[in-house]
Design a protein around this motif. Structure first.
Motif, mmCIF file in Angstrom:
data_model
loop_
_atom_site.group_PDB
_atom_site.id
_atom_site.type_symbol
_atom_site.label_atom_id
_atom_site.label_comp_id
_atom_site.label_asym_id
_atom_site.label_seq_id
_atom_site.Cartn_x
_atom_site.Cartn_y
_atom_site.Cartn_z
ATOM 1 N N VAL A 264 0.828 -1.210 0.000
ATOM 2 C CA VAL A 264 0.000 0.000 0.000
ATOM 3 C C VAL A 264 0.860 1.257 0.000
ATOM 4 O O VAL A 264 0.566 2.233 -0.709
ATOM 5 C CB VAL A 264 -0.963 -0.016 1.208
ATOM 6 C CG1 VAL A 264 -1.685 1.322 1.334
ATOM 7 C CG2 VAL A 264 -1.961 -1.156 1.073
ATOM 8 N N CYS A 265 1.930 1.270 0.770
ATOM 9 C CA CYS A 265 2.803 2.450 0.808
ATOM 10 C C CYS A 265 3.522 2.651 -0.524
ATOM 11 O O CYS A 265 3.741 3.788 -0.957
ATOM 12 C CB CYS A 265 3.808 2.335 1.944
ATOM 13 S SG CYS A 265 3.068 2.485 3.593
ATOM 14 N N ALA A 266 3.898 1.559 -1.179
ATOM 15 C CA ALA A 266 4.527 1.682 -2.499
ATOM 16 C C ALA A 266 3.570 2.313 -3.492
ATOM 17 O O ALA A 266 3.954 3.187 -4.293
ATOM 18 C CB ALA A 266 4.966 0.300 -2.989
ATOM 19 N N ILE A 267 2.317 1.912 -3.439
ATOM 20 C CA ILE A 267 1.312 2.513 -4.332
ATOM 21 C C ILE A 267 1.082 3.976 -3.981
ATOM 22 O O ILE A 267 0.957 4.839 -4.865
ATOM 23 C CB ILE A 267 0.000 1.709 -4.246
ATOM 24 C CG1 ILE A 267 0.214 0.288 -4.791
ATOM 25 C CG2 ILE A 267 -1.119 2.404 -5.002
ATOM 26 C CD1 ILE A 267 -0.974 -0.641 -4.585
ATOM 27 N N ALA A 268 1.040 4.293 -2.677
ATOM 28 C CA ALA A 268 0.818 5.677 -2.251
ATOM 29 C C ALA A 268 1.950 6.591 -2.694
ATOM 30 O O ALA A 268 1.721 7.745 -3.077
ATOM 31 C CB ALA A 268 0.669 5.723 -0.732
ATOM 32 N N CYS A 269 3.178 6.100 -2.646
ATOM 33 C CA CYS A 269 4.336 6.931 -2.999
ATOM 34 C C CYS A 269 4.532 7.056 -4.508
ATOM 35 O O CYS A 269 5.350 7.860 -4.952
ATOM 36 C CB CYS A 269 5.602 6.366 -2.362
ATOM 37 S SG CYS A 269 5.629 6.486 -0.562
ATOM 38 N N SER A 270 3.813 6.266 -5.275
ATOM 39 C CA SER A 270 3.936 6.354 -6.730
ATOM 40 C C SER A 270 2.635 6.838 -7.359
ATOM 41 O O SER A 270 2.537 7.957 -7.854
ATOM 42 C CB SER A 270 4.349 5.000 -7.314
ATOM 43 O OG SER A 270 3.436 3.978 -6.913
ATOM 44 N N LYS A 271 1.589 6.033 -7.281
ATOM 45 C CA LYS A 271 0.326 6.358 -7.931
ATOM 46 C C LYS A 271 -0.389 7.530 -7.267
ATOM 47 O O LYS A 271 -0.791 8.488 -7.936
ATOM 48 C CB LYS A 271 -0.586 5.124 -7.930
ATOM 49 C CG LYS A 271 0.018 3.880 -8.568
ATOM 50 C CD LYS A 271 0.290 4.081 -10.047
ATOM 51 C CE LYS A 271 0.802 2.801 -10.697
ATOM 52 N NZ LYS A 271 1.123 2.977 -12.133
ATOM 53 N N LEU A 272 -0.579 7.453 -5.951
ATOM 54 C CA LEU A 272 -1.318 8.502 -5.245
ATOM 55 C C LEU A 272 -0.600 9.843 -5.322
ATOM 56 O O LEU A 272 -1.216 10.879 -5.604
ATOM 57 C CB LEU A 272 -1.533 8.103 -3.788
ATOM 58 C CG LEU A 272 -2.285 9.116 -2.913
ATOM 59 C CD1 LEU A 272 -3.701 9.312 -3.424
ATOM 60 C CD2 LEU A 272 -2.307 8.653 -1.452
#
Length: 523
Positions: free
Chosen positions: A407-415
């Motif tokens: 989830v954090c990887a997605i937040a730091c890239s996509k979000l």
């Protein structure tokens, strides 16, 4: 008699050596197949016998020469015999056990203090320092080490008292102001110093441990405004944020306030927060997002090369954070016991799972695993397990770590890409998002088998408990309080002294503009 004394005191040493040599020679001749180690052991035993015999021979002479020595030896022997005959009682054994337990608790907690301080510098200083451009590396490191000094003094003066003083619902009182009721004092009636206690440890140790959290939390926020905030503004912001955001939250969660689990003032039963999911990570992460939005993007963001200048620093810093986090989480038990061991284990496994999840996500989406992803993933796993470290078991900790890394990887890239904010070092993406996820998952996986905190009542959703409601409410309150409080503080500073360095200073870099130094001089 004089000749006897002379023999016993002066001639005894050489004869011992000669006797030892004779014994060695006889042993070598008699037992040729023994090993050298066996021979040496036998010689040593025989030498001891010879020495004891010589001592026995000298004893009468010494006694005759000094009758007082004989009387003193007799008294000592009598005292020893009396002590040996004194029966053991339950009280005496219990007292010795208490002393030993106290020593163990203090040793572990002081070690945990060092580990948490180690997280700020060199851990966070290197982790953040490697992520910025080389012209700002000293600026980031200065923020970390300066906060170690600034926040320590604030904590001693009034911070600890506001966070842990009294039993009010919203804020502490003056109970520990200026280290009153914390430091050791002289007790005239006892004729000895006395040590105030908090639970099973001295209050002084509790104060030190909690003070390390007070240091690192504002340092985490610095990642959001790295490379563009004035140092003077950062100092004022940290003072105000620590006083008006951190201290109340700490009191709410850990000192019987409105978010403390099962406290008299608790809203919806309060929250389970073992080591700082709400107090540290959500508060700092959400505040970091507000800082990034209010201060604005770095000059050249989106088109200039802003890659990390030294990933070597970042990886080493992440490894230091991983090690220091054992004190952060396991130390939050405030004792050296079985629960501390459980929190230690859940912390380690969650970090490992977070690392694998982030790297796996990159591998699948970008075709290559990165060292930056590995470093960020372990930190994400650590953040996510922090609120539940003492409330969940090891296998759920692995699930929490996997969820945190992904989830954090997605937040730091996509979000981050979708919202377009410039959170320089992803303080919100890791700490805000990871802390929120961890607090919610604690409400899912918490079990009385890890910590029976509620007298046998079930805790997490999976075992049929109801703490998830309190977790969600605590997350919401922490988000709102952090957003509003941080926004007000930033706007006050902006009006009074400004937030950002001048454009020219930002282009030069904070190292030279704010500190007149350079991190690297090649000549």
């Amino acid at each position: 008699m004089g000749c006897t004394n002379q023999w016993s005191h002066h001639a005894r040493g050489p004869w011992r050596g000669m006797l030892s040599l004779l014994l060695l020679a006889s042993l070598v001749a008699a037992t040729p197949r023994t090993t050298w180690a066996q021979e040496a052991a036998v010689v040593e035993e025989e030498a001891v016998v010879v020495e004891e015999a010589a001592d026995d021979a000298a004893a009468p002479a010494t006694a005759a020469q000094d009758p007082a020595a004989t009387e003193a030896a007799a008294e000592e022997a009598a005292a020893t015999e009396a002590a040996a005959e004194e029966p053991l009682t339950l009280e005496s054994v219990s007292g010795k056990a208490d002393v030993a337990a106290l020593a163990g608790h203090i040793s572990w907690m002081l070690t945990s203090c060092v580990l948490v301080l180690f997280m700020t510098a060199p851990g966070l200083a290197m982790f953040y320092g490697g992520l910025v451009r080389k012209k700002n590396v000293l600026g980031v490191m200065m923020q970390c080490i300066f906060l170690m000094g600034l926040m320590t003094i604030l904590w001693a003066l009034y911070g600890y008292s506001l966070a842990f003083g009294g039993s009010g619902a919203y804020i502490g009182n003056d109970e520990y102001l200026f280290m009153k009721n914390v430091q050791r004092v002289w007790d005239d009636s006892a004729g000895a110093p006395t040590t105030p206690m908090t639970g099973v440890i001295p209050t002084l140790v509790h104060m030190l441990f909690q003070g390390m959290f007070f240091i690192i939390t504002p340092a985490l926020i610095c990642g959001a405004f790295a490379e563009r905030m004035k140092f003077s503004s950062m100092v004022v912001f940290s003072i105000l944020w620590g006083t008006f955001i951190y201290c109340p939250l700490c009191h709410w969660v850990w000192d019987g306030g409105i978010l403390a689990f099962n406290s008299d003032h608790a809203i919806k039963g309060g929250a389970l927060d073992f080591a700082g999911g709400t107090v540290v990570h959500i508060s700092s992460g959400v505040s970091a997002l507000i800082c990034a939005l209010v201060i604005g993007k770095r000059k050249g963001f989106g088109h200039d090369d802003m890659r990390p200048h030294n990933l070597t620093y970042t990886v080493l810093g992440a490894a230091m954070l991983w090690c220091g986090w054992f004190g952060f989480n396991a130390g939050s038990e405030l004792a050296s016991d079985e629960l501390a061991a459980s929190a230690f284990a859940t912390t380690h496994f969650s970090a490992a799972a977070g690392l694998l999840a982030w790297v796996g996500y990159e591998w699948l989406t970008h075709g290559k695993p990165t060292v930056l992803g590995a470093a960020s993933g372990c930190v994400a796993g650590l953040v996510c397990i922090t609120p539940g470290a003492g409330f969940v078991n090891v296998m759920p900790a692995i699930i929490i770590g996997l969820a945190g890394g992904l989830v954090c990887a997605i937040a730091c890239s996509k979000l981050k890409g979708a919202m377009g904010y410039d959170d320089s070092l992803d303080a919100f993406g890791v700490h805000g998002v990871g802390g929120t996820l961890g607090a919610v998952l604690t409400g899912v996986f918490a079990t009385r088998a890890a910590w029976d905190i509620d007298g046998g009542e079930k805790l997490g959703l999976l075992e049929g408990g109801s703490v998830l409601t309190g977790q969600v409410v605590a997350v919401g309150i922490t988000w709102i309080f952090s957003i509003v409080g941080t926004f007000i503080i930033l706007k006050v500073i902006e009006v009074l002294m400004g937030l950002r360095v001048a454009e020219q200073g930002e282009m030069i870099g904070l190292d030279q503009n704010e500190h007149g130094e350079e991190g690297y001089i090649f000549s």
